[in-house]
Design a protein around this motif. Structure first.
Motif, PDB file in Angstrom:
ATOM      1  N   MET A   1       3.885  49.278  -0.654  1.00  0.00           N
ATOM      2  CA  MET A   1       3.532  48.000  -1.273  1.00  0.00           C
ATOM      3  C   MET A   1       2.255  47.434  -0.672  1.00  0.00           C
ATOM      4  SD  MET A   1       5.730  44.465  -1.331  1.00  0.00           S
ATOM      5  CE  MET A   1       5.134  43.008  -2.206  1.00  0.00           C
ATOM      6  N   PHE A   2       2.120  47.515   0.651  1.00  0.00           N
ATOM      7  CA  PHE A   2       0.958  46.917   1.314  1.00  0.00           C
ATOM      8  C   PHE A   2      -0.249  47.855   1.287  1.00  0.00           C
ATOM      9  CE2 PHE A   2      -0.996  44.928   5.287  1.00  0.00           C
ATOM     10  CZ  PHE A   2      -1.365  43.770   4.629  1.00  0.00           C
ATOM     11  N   GLN A   3      -0.031  49.152   1.297  1.00  0.00           N
ATOM     12  CA  GLN A   3      -1.113  50.128   1.274  1.00  0.00           C
ATOM     13  C   GLN A   3      -1.832  50.106  -0.078  1.00  0.00           C
ATOM     14  OE1 GLN A   3      -2.603  52.666   3.292  1.00  0.00           O
ATOM     15  NE2 GLN A   3      -3.913  52.928   1.506  1.00  0.00           N
ATOM     16  N   PRO A   4      -3.134  49.858  -0.102  1.00  0.00           N
ATOM     17  CA  PRO A   4      -3.876  49.928  -1.359  1.00  0.00           C
ATOM     18  C   PRO A   4      -3.835  51.350  -1.930  1.00  0.00           C
ATOM     19  CG  PRO A   4      -5.160  48.809   0.329  1.00  0.00           C
ATOM     20  CD  PRO A   4      -3.987  49.432   1.023  1.00  0.00           C
ATOM     21  N   ALA A   5      -3.616  51.457  -3.217  1.00  0.00           N
ATOM     22  CA  ALA A   5      -3.651  52.743  -3.916  1.00  0.00           C
ATOM     23  C   ALA A   5      -2.716  53.770  -3.296  1.00  0.00           C
ATOM     24  CB  ALA A   5      -5.087  53.276  -3.972  1.00  0.00           C
ATOM     25  N   ALA A   6      -1.537  53.338  -2.872  1.00  0.00           N
ATOM     26  CA  ALA A   6      -0.598  54.241  -2.197  1.00  0.00           C
ATOM     27  C   ALA A   6      -0.242  55.442  -3.056  1.00  0.00           C
ATOM     28  CB  ALA A   6       0.670  53.478  -1.809  1.00  0.00           C
ATOM     29  N   GLN A   7      -0.214  55.252  -4.366  1.00  0.00           N
ATOM     30  CA  GLN A   7       0.200  56.327  -5.276  1.00  0.00           C
ATOM     31  C   GLN A   7      -0.819  57.456  -5.346  1.00  0.00           C
ATOM     32  OE1 GLN A   7      -0.895  53.367  -6.129  1.00  0.00           O
ATOM     33  NE2 GLN A   7      -2.504  53.648  -7.675  1.00  0.00           N
ATOM     34  N   THR A   8      -2.011  57.262  -4.785  1.00  0.00           N
ATOM     35  CA  THR A   8      -3.038  58.302  -4.852  1.00  0.00           C
ATOM     36  C   THR A   8      -2.976  59.263  -3.665  1.00  0.00           C
ATOM     37  OG1 THR A   8      -4.724  56.991  -3.675  1.00  0.00           O
ATOM     38  CG2 THR A   8      -4.560  56.680  -6.066  1.00  0.00           C
ATOM     39  N   PHE A   9      -2.060  59.028  -2.720  1.00  0.00           N
ATOM     40  CA  PHE A   9      -1.943  59.900  -1.558  1.00  0.00           C
ATOM     41  C   PHE A   9      -0.829  60.926  -1.769  1.00  0.00           C
ATOM     42  CE2 PHE A   9      -4.121  56.193  -0.001  1.00  0.00           C
ATOM     43  CZ  PHE A   9      -5.085  56.733   0.848  1.00  0.00           C
TER      44      PHE A   9
ATOM     45  N   GLU B   1       2.593  42.485  11.774  1.00  0.00           N
ATOM     46  CA  GLU B   1       3.669  41.877  12.557  1.00  0.00           C
ATOM     47  C   GLU B   1       4.052  40.516  11.986  1.00  0.00           C
ATOM     48  OE1 GLU B   1       2.550  44.116  16.771  1.00  0.00           O
ATOM     49  OE2 GLU B   1       1.995  42.010  16.471  1.00  0.00           O
ATOM     50  N   GLY B   2       3.049  39.736  11.587  1.00  0.00           N
ATOM     51  CA  GLY B   2       3.359  38.449  10.972  1.00  0.00           C
ATOM     52  C   GLY B   2       4.138  38.615   9.674  1.00  0.00           C
ATOM     53  N   LEU B   3       3.656  39.488   8.810  1.00  0.00           N
ATOM     54  CA  LEU B   3       4.307  39.689   7.513  1.00  0.00           C
ATOM     55  C   LEU B   3       5.693  40.300   7.673  1.00  0.00           C
ATOM     56  CD1 LEU B   3       1.192  40.962   5.545  1.00  0.00           C
ATOM     57  CD2 LEU B   3       2.321  38.744   5.283  1.00  0.00           C
ATOM     58  N   TYR B   4       5.885  41.121   8.692  1.00  0.00           N
ATOM     59  CA  TYR B   4       7.205  41.715   8.948  1.00  0.00           C
ATOM     60  C   TYR B   4       8.262  40.622   9.077  1.00  0.00           C
ATOM     61  CZ  TYR B   4      10.780  44.610  11.214  1.00  0.00           C
ATOM     62  OH  TYR B   4      11.949  45.264  11.520  1.00  0.00           O
ATOM     63  N   PHE B   5       7.868  39.505   9.697  1.00  0.00           N
ATOM     64  CA  PHE B   5       8.787  38.384   9.869  1.00  0.00           C
ATOM     65  C   PHE B   5       8.669  37.358   8.742  1.00  0.00           C
ATOM     66  CE2 PHE B   5       8.362  40.033  14.226  1.00  0.00           C
ATOM     67  CZ  PHE B   5       9.703  40.196  14.543  1.00  0.00           C
ATOM     68  N   GLY B   6       7.971  37.718   7.674  1.00  0.00           N
ATOM     69  CA  GLY B   6       7.867  36.824   6.526  1.00  0.00           C
ATOM     70  C   GLY B   6       7.017  35.606   6.770  1.00  0.00           C
TER      71      GLY B   6
ATOM     72  N   GLY C   1      -0.633  37.519  -2.454  1.00  0.00           N
ATOM     73  CA  GLY C   1      -0.265  36.110  -2.416  1.00  0.00           C
ATOM     74  C   GLY C   1       0.466  35.683  -1.166  1.00  0.00           C
ATOM     75  N   ALA C   2       0.214  36.378  -0.046  1.00  0.00           N
ATOM     76  CA  ALA C   2       0.950  36.109   1.194  1.00  0.00           C
ATOM     77  C   ALA C   2       0.128  35.329   2.214  1.00  0.00           C
ATOM     78  CB  ALA C   2       1.425  37.421   1.807  1.00  0.00           C
TER      79      ALA C   2
ATOM     80  N   VAL D   1       6.699  41.234   1.347  1.00  0.00           N
ATOM     81  CA  VAL D   1       5.997  42.283   2.089  1.00  0.00           C
ATOM     82  C   VAL D   1       6.833  42.715   3.293  1.00  0.00           C
ATOM     83  CG1 VAL D   1       3.905  42.920   3.330  1.00  0.00           C
ATOM     84  CG2 VAL D   1       3.742  41.418   1.330  1.00  0.00           C
ATOM     85  N   GLY D   2       7.409  41.734   4.001  1.00  0.00           N
ATOM     86  CA  GLY D   2       8.255  42.055   5.140  1.00  0.00           C
ATOM     87  C   GLY D   2       9.445  42.922   4.750  1.00  0.00           C
ATOM     88  N   GLU D   3      10.048  42.622   3.620  1.00  0.00           N
ATOM     89  CA  GLU D   3      11.171  43.434   3.129  1.00  0.00           C
ATOM     90  C   GLU D   3      10.720  44.861   2.854  1.00  0.00           C
ATOM     91  OE1 GLU D   3      12.522  41.312  -0.268  1.00  0.00           O
ATOM     92  OE2 GLU D   3      13.347  39.630   0.897  1.00  0.00           O
ATOM     93  N   SER D   4       9.512  45.015   2.294  1.00  0.00           N
ATOM     94  CA  SER D   4       8.999  46.365   2.007  1.00  0.00           C
ATOM     95  C   SER D   4       8.767  47.131   3.313  1.00  0.00           C
ATOM     96  CB  SER D   4       7.704  46.281   1.191  1.00  0.00           C
ATOM     97  OG  SER D   4       6.572  45.978   2.002  1.00  0.00           O
ATOM     98  N   PHE D   5       8.330  46.432   4.363  1.00  0.00           N
ATOM     99  CA  PHE D   5       8.146  47.079   5.664  1.00  0.00           C
ATOM    100  C   PHE D   5       9.474  47.590   6.210  1.00  0.00           C
ATOM    101  CE2 PHE D   5       4.170  44.367   6.911  1.00  0.00           C
ATOM    102  CZ  PHE D   5       3.376  45.172   6.109  1.00  0.00           C
ATOM    103  N   ARG D   6      10.474  46.722   6.211  1.00  0.00           N
ATOM    104  CA  ARG D   6      11.765  47.088   6.789  1.00  0.00           C
ATOM    105  C   ARG D   6      12.437  48.218   6.014  1.00  0.00           C
ATOM    106  NH1 ARG D   6      11.467  41.595   7.511  1.00  0.00           N
ATOM    107  NH2 ARG D   6      12.609  41.132   5.583  1.00  0.00           N
ATOM    108  N   ALA D   7      12.186  48.278   4.720  1.00  0.00           N
ATOM    109  CA  ALA D   7      12.796  49.322   3.892  1.00  0.00           C
ATOM    110  C   ALA D   7      12.237  50.703   4.195  1.00  0.00           C
ATOM    111  CB  ALA D   7      12.588  48.994   2.412  1.00  0.00           C
ATOM    112  N   CYS D   8      11.083  50.767   4.862  1.00  0.00           N
ATOM    113  CA  CYS D   8      10.438  52.061   5.129  1.00  0.00           C
ATOM    114  C   CYS D   8      11.045  52.802   6.319  1.00  0.00           C
ATOM    115  CB  CYS D   8       8.941  51.851   5.367  1.00  0.00           C
ATOM    116  SG  CYS D   8       8.033  51.398   3.889  1.00  0.00           S
ATOM    117  N   GLY D   9      11.719  52.102   7.195  1.00  0.00           N
ATOM    118  CA  GLY D   9      12.401  52.782   8.298  1.00  0.00           C
ATOM    119  C   GLY D   9      11.738  52.684   9.650  1.00  0.00           C
TER     120      GLY D   9
END
Length: 398
Positions: free
Chosen positions: A195-203, A307-312, A335-336, A368-376
């Motif tokens: 979610m946070f990585q720009p153009a993640a689908q291109t990797f 780190e900030g976004l991880y905690f929302g 929008g964060a 964004v924080g939720e997307s981080f935590r979901a990655c493991g």
């Protein structure tokens, strides 16, 4: 139990994200050896790794404070430092790996010598990417001002001379982009989310987006007021007394609890008339502060923003380098957070109030924080490294 060797460059932002992975791997029973620089020994050993110092081979740590602050924003200087380090470490690292014969090498994306020695010795290699992953599509997130563009153009002669030094030493490097970009042919751990990585689908699928590796809180922070504002401009280009004084003035006589982490500026600021609601420190346990924070005024380095976004926590951003501006641009897109376009007290106070009064910023930061935590996080990174080792073992048994 596997023996895994980590290599990094002497930078907090490139080392800190790996430490959680080191903790995870050692907890699983693996032996981790970390080649780095003396300033990082304590935290590397605290994570459970065996520290190996590189100072005797590499001149990088001999930079003056002023020159060190320019690394990352001065392309020619950054390239020279990197090439000096690569050439200094090439032969001793090859000898070390020949003796050690590790099961895997994990190398920072800018520690080119790590990938080279892994390829020469047929050792499984994992790239550690502590910034956004970089390709043609994601590069569009990294804005350059006219001044920065002109500066890069003027420095290309010096940059190309450094690249020629690498070619003369046998490195098949065509341009500086091969030093700072991604090699999409190797397994790579990226410490952010799709979610946070720009153009993640291109990797390619060999890129594992594992999210930030967040360490445990070491020093809990007491929240004494309803709203806590945390201000930090990182650990490198943080000598910003006018900004800190403006922040102190902005939040004087407000109902907010304000914590400033300001490095060497702390003693100077403490000699002034600090309001009772403002606390100034040279350094803090940033994770401990952020888990209680409502607004984070930040330079928007990749680690701090993550780190900030991880905690929302929504961000008020004052980026200083192109990389930080790229991170800030992504935060804006999601929008964060908001950009701080002026650094006088009234503007700082206005922007903070804007973020506090609009719940959408907090809600988007939490997404964004939720997307981080979901990655493991660190566990997912350790899984990915173990998978590369297992793949090599399977090949050898066939």
């Amino acid at each position: 139990m596997a023996t895994i060797v980590f290599f990094s460059i002497p930078a907090q932002g490139h080392t800190n994200p790996t430490l959680g992975v080191v903790r995870e791997l050692t907890a699983r029973g693996h032996r981790v050896i970390y080649d780095s620089f003396e300033g990082f020994r304590e935290k590397i050993e605290a994570a459970g790794a065996e520290f190996v110092g590189c100072e005797r081979f590499a001149p990088t740590m001999g930079l003056t404070r002023q020159a060190g602050a320019r690394v990352g924003s001065d392309l020619a200087l950054s390239t020279r430092v990197l090439v000096d380090t690569i050439l200094a470490l090439d032969e001793p690292v090859c000898r070390e790996m020949e003796k050690l014969r590790p099961d895997c090498i994990v190398g920072d994306s800018m520690a080119v010598w790590a990938k080279t020695v892994a390829q020469r010795r047929s050792i499984p290699y994992v790239c550690s990417m502590t910034t956004f992953a970089f390709n043609r599509e994601s590069a569009k997130i990294m804005p350059h001002s006219l001044k920065e563009t002109l500066g890069m153009l003027l420095s290309m002669g010096r940059v190309n001379r450094e690249i020629q030094r690498l070619r003369a030493a046998g490195y098949p490097v065509k341009s500086v982009l091969e030093l700072i970009g991604c090699d999409e042919t190797v397994p790579t751990v990226v410490y952010t989310s799709p979610m946070f990585q720009p153009a993640a689908q291109t990797f390619p699928a060999r890129f594992a987006f594992v999210g930030p590796s967040i360490r445990p809180v070491e020093t809990p922070v007491e929240k004494t007021r309803k709203t806590l504002i945390y201000i930090s401009m990182g650990t490198v280009n943080n000598h910003m007394l006018p900004l800190y004084r403006a922040c102190i003035q902005a939040f004087r006589d407000t109902p907010y609890q304000v914590i400033l982490s300001v490095g060497d500026c702390a003693e100077t600021l403490k000699r002034g008339n600090l309001p009772e609601n403002v606390f100034v420190q040279s350094a803090v346990d940033q994770i401990g502060v952020l888990e209680k924070t409502d607004i984070f005024l930040t330079h928007c380095g990749m680690n701090s923003a993550s780190e900030g976004l991880y905690f929302g926590v929504p961000l008020v951003m004052l980026p200083q380098t192109s990389e930080q501006k790229g991170v800030a641009k992504r935060v804006l897109q999601l929008g964060a957070g908001v950009l701080l376009k002026g650094t006088w007290p009234g503007e700082i106070r206005r922007v903070v109030r804007q973020v506090l009064e609009d719940p959408r910023y907090r809600k988007n930061a939490e997404k964004v924080g939720e997307s981080f935590r979901a990655c493991g996080g660190a566990a997912a990174a350790a899984d990915w490294i173990e998978r590369q080792i297992a793949g090599k073992e399977m090949q050898c048994s066939q």
